[in-house]
Design a protein around this motif. Sequence first.
Motif, short mmCIF file in Angstrom:
data_model
loop_
_atom_site.label_atom_id
_atom_site.label_comp_id
_atom_site.label_asym_id
_atom_site.label_seq_id
_atom_site.Cartn_x
_atom_site.Cartn_y
_atom_site.Cartn_z
N CYS A 97 0.85 -1.18 0.00
CA CYS A 97 0.00 0.00 0.00
C CYS A 97 0.89 1.24 0.00
CB CYS A 97 -0.95 0.01 1.21
SG CYS A 97 -0.15 0.43 2.78
N ASP A 98 0.31 2.36 -0.27
CA ASP A 98 1.03 3.62 -0.20
C ASP A 98 0.98 4.13 1.24
OD1 ASP A 98 2.04 6.17 -0.35
OD2 ASP A 98 0.99 6.70 -2.20
N ALA A 99 2.12 4.05 1.92
CA ALA A 99 2.20 4.50 3.32
C ALA A 99 2.87 5.86 3.41
CB ALA A 99 2.95 3.47 4.15
N GLY A 100 2.85 6.60 2.30
CA GLY A 100 3.54 7.88 2.25
C GLY A 100 2.96 8.94 3.17
N GLY A 101 1.78 8.69 3.70
CA GLY A 101 1.17 9.66 4.59
C GLY A 101 1.69 9.61 6.02
N LEU A 102 2.49 8.61 6.34
CA LEU A 102 3.04 8.51 7.70
C LEU A 102 4.02 9.67 7.96
CD1 LEU A 102 3.83 4.69 7.99
CD2 LEU A 102 1.87 5.91 8.95
N THR A 103 3.92 10.25 9.12
CA THR A 103 4.83 11.34 9.50
C THR A 103 5.96 10.80 10.37
OG1 THR A 103 3.63 11.90 11.52
CG2 THR A 103 2.90 12.96 9.46
N GLU A 104 7.05 11.53 10.39
CA GLU A 104 8.18 11.12 11.23
C GLU A 104 7.76 11.08 12.70
OE1 GLU A 104 12.60 12.73 12.56
OE2 GLU A 104 11.83 13.21 10.56
N ALA A 105 6.97 12.03 13.12
CA ALA A 105 6.56 12.09 14.53
C ALA A 105 5.72 10.88 14.90
CB ALA A 105 5.77 13.38 14.79
N ALA A 106 4.80 10.48 14.01
CA ALA A 106 3.93 9.33 14.28
C ALA A 106 4.75 8.05 14.34
CB ALA A 106 2.85 9.23 13.22
N ILE A 107 5.70 7.91 13.42
CA ILE A 107 6.55 6.71 13.40
C ILE A 107 7.38 6.63 14.67
CG2 ILE A 107 8.51 5.63 12.25
CD1 ILE A 107 7.40 6.73 9.59
N ARG A 108 7.99 7.75 15.03
CA ARG A 108 8.84 7.77 16.23
C ARG A 108 8.03 7.43 17.48
NH1 ARG A 108 13.69 10.14 17.07
NH2 ARG A 108 13.56 11.11 15.00
N GLU A 109 6.89 8.06 17.64
CA GLU A 109 6.06 7.84 18.83
C GLU A 109 5.59 6.39 18.92
OE1 GLU A 109 1.80 9.42 20.76
OE2 GLU A 109 2.62 10.35 18.95
N THR A 110 5.22 5.82 17.77
CA THR A 110 4.71 4.45 17.77
C THR A 110 5.81 3.44 18.10
OG1 THR A 110 3.02 5.04 16.15
CG2 THR A 110 3.52 2.70 16.41
N ILE A 111 6.98 3.61 17.51
CA ILE A 111 8.08 2.68 17.80
C ILE A 111 8.42 2.72 19.29
CG2 ILE A 111 10.53 2.21 17.42
CD1 ILE A 111 10.17 3.16 14.53
N LEU A 112 8.52 3.91 19.85
CA LEU A 112 8.90 4.04 21.26
C LEU A 112 7.81 3.52 22.20
CD1 LEU A 112 10.63 7.55 21.24
CD2 LEU A 112 11.72 5.30 21.38
N SER A 113 6.58 3.43 21.71
CA SER A 113 5.48 2.96 22.57
C SER A 113 5.61 1.47 22.90
CB SER A 113 4.13 3.21 21.89
OG SER A 113 3.93 2.32 20.80
N PHE A 114 6.51 0.76 22.23
CA PHE A 114 6.68 -0.67 22.48
C PHE A 114 7.70 -0.96 23.58
CE2 PHE A 114 4.37 -0.81 18.58
CZ PHE A 114 3.70 -2.03 18.58
N VAL A 115 8.33 0.06 24.14
CA VAL A 115 9.26 -0.16 25.25
C VAL A 115 8.48 -0.64 26.47
CG1 VAL A 115 10.88 0.92 26.83
CG2 VAL A 115 10.91 1.54 24.41
N GLY A 116 8.98 -1.71 27.09
CA GLY A 116 8.31 -2.27 28.26
C GLY A 116 7.96 -3.73 28.04
N ASP A 117 7.06 -4.24 28.86
CA ASP A 117 6.60 -5.63 28.73
C ASP A 117 5.47 -5.69 27.71
OD1 ASP A 117 8.39 -6.44 30.74
OD2 ASP A 117 6.93 -5.98 32.32
N ILE A 118 5.64 -6.53 26.69
CA ILE A 118 4.64 -6.65 25.64
C ILE A 118 4.34 -8.12 25.39
CG2 ILE A 118 5.38 -4.50 24.55
CD1 ILE A 118 6.74 -6.22 22.38
N MET A 119 3.28 -8.38 24.63
CA MET A 119 2.94 -9.73 24.21
C MET A 119 3.23 -9.86 22.72
SD MET A 119 1.91 -11.21 26.99
CE MET A 119 1.08 -12.71 26.41
N LYS A 193 0.02 -1.02 14.40
CA LYS A 193 -0.41 0.07 15.28
C LYS A 193 -0.55 1.39 14.51
CE LYS A 193 0.36 1.87 19.95
NZ LYS A 193 1.17 1.72 21.20
N LEU A 194 0.26 1.52 13.45
CA LEU A 194 0.17 2.72 12.59
C LEU A 194 -0.90 2.58 11.51
CD1 LEU A 194 3.98 3.47 12.21
CD2 LEU A 194 2.27 5.10 13.07
N GLY A 195 -1.47 1.38 11.40
CA GLY A 195 -2.54 1.17 10.42
C GLY A 195 -2.07 0.82 9.03
N VAL A 196 -0.80 0.34 8.90
CA VAL A 196 -0.28 -0.02 7.59
C VAL A 196 0.49 -1.35 7.69
CG1 VAL A 196 -0.06 2.38 6.83
CG2 VAL A 196 1.88 1.25 7.93
#
Length: 310
Positions: A97-119, A193-196
């Motif tokens: 798909c065309d994921a060109g609409g993703l912003t740097e801020a959204a990518i950064r925030e989402t990646i960092l949201s996985f820090v911690g205990d996850i499944m 989580k980013l929808g793509v």
Amino acid sequence: MTQAKTHNYEGVLAVWKPAGWTSHDVVAKARRILGVKRIGHTGTLDPAVTGVLPICIGRATRMVEYLQELPKTYEATIRFGIATDTEDLTGEVLETCDAGGLTEAAIRETILSFVGDIMQVPPMVSALKVDGKRLYELAREGVTIERQARPVTIHEIRIGEIKTGVPQPEASFSVRCSKGTYIRTLCVDIGRKLGVPAAMAVLKRTESAGLAPGDSLTLEEIARLRESEELGSRLVPADSLVPFPRATGGSPAASNARQGKPIPFELLAPEPDQAGLWRLYRDDGAFLGLFESDMPGRRLKAVKVFHPEE
């Protein structure tokens, strides 16, 4: 004709695994180079992945179970806008798909949201066994089965370069994580989580068992150092890599240790002050083994005894 010298190698050797080799391939090659029988690695790397692969040699193989439990660090690149059946770019493309609409801020925030205990749900291309068969073997047969999510820990993520404004943006990051974490699955989950759709584009292991790229040797370097009889200096004592507290004992404690007998705390310095495994050393620095602390009984009990030279 001069007979080749033999060596009783013992310790941990950090090997830089090349792309295209399985971890088993690396161990087999190292076994032939070193001429040893007791040898094994501390955690599988996929064939396409490069990086640090600690190899335990001789009695150090008895420490594999503890070394493989230590956190590992990877450098990865995730590509958005593409999904494959292997969760990386080596597999069959399932969706784009065309994921060109993703912003740097959204990518950064989402990646960092996985820090911690996850499944995490292990990928079908993993080495986990189900009914005696590895998942990747089933995947090769075209079989997909339901997998249960498992807890893993992401200790730290550091974001690198992020490329946006294109149909398939990419982001590079370093991740320090627990044993059993699948970075390819982490990439897929970030994309979800980013929808793509997303897949792992590149992966390199930069730390395992506390050993880094600067500690590592290529197989060619290992062969050269063995030939020049300089390899011994690159072997790391396995006991120095495990994170257990240390105690030292004199002759009475060492005698008990060699016989596998309990060792009273009063024979040790410092006296153990916490439950769990302890590394025990003779007063000349020789490693005697791993011992379990019996706090109510105020004694150490043998778990793995090593018999140093007298």
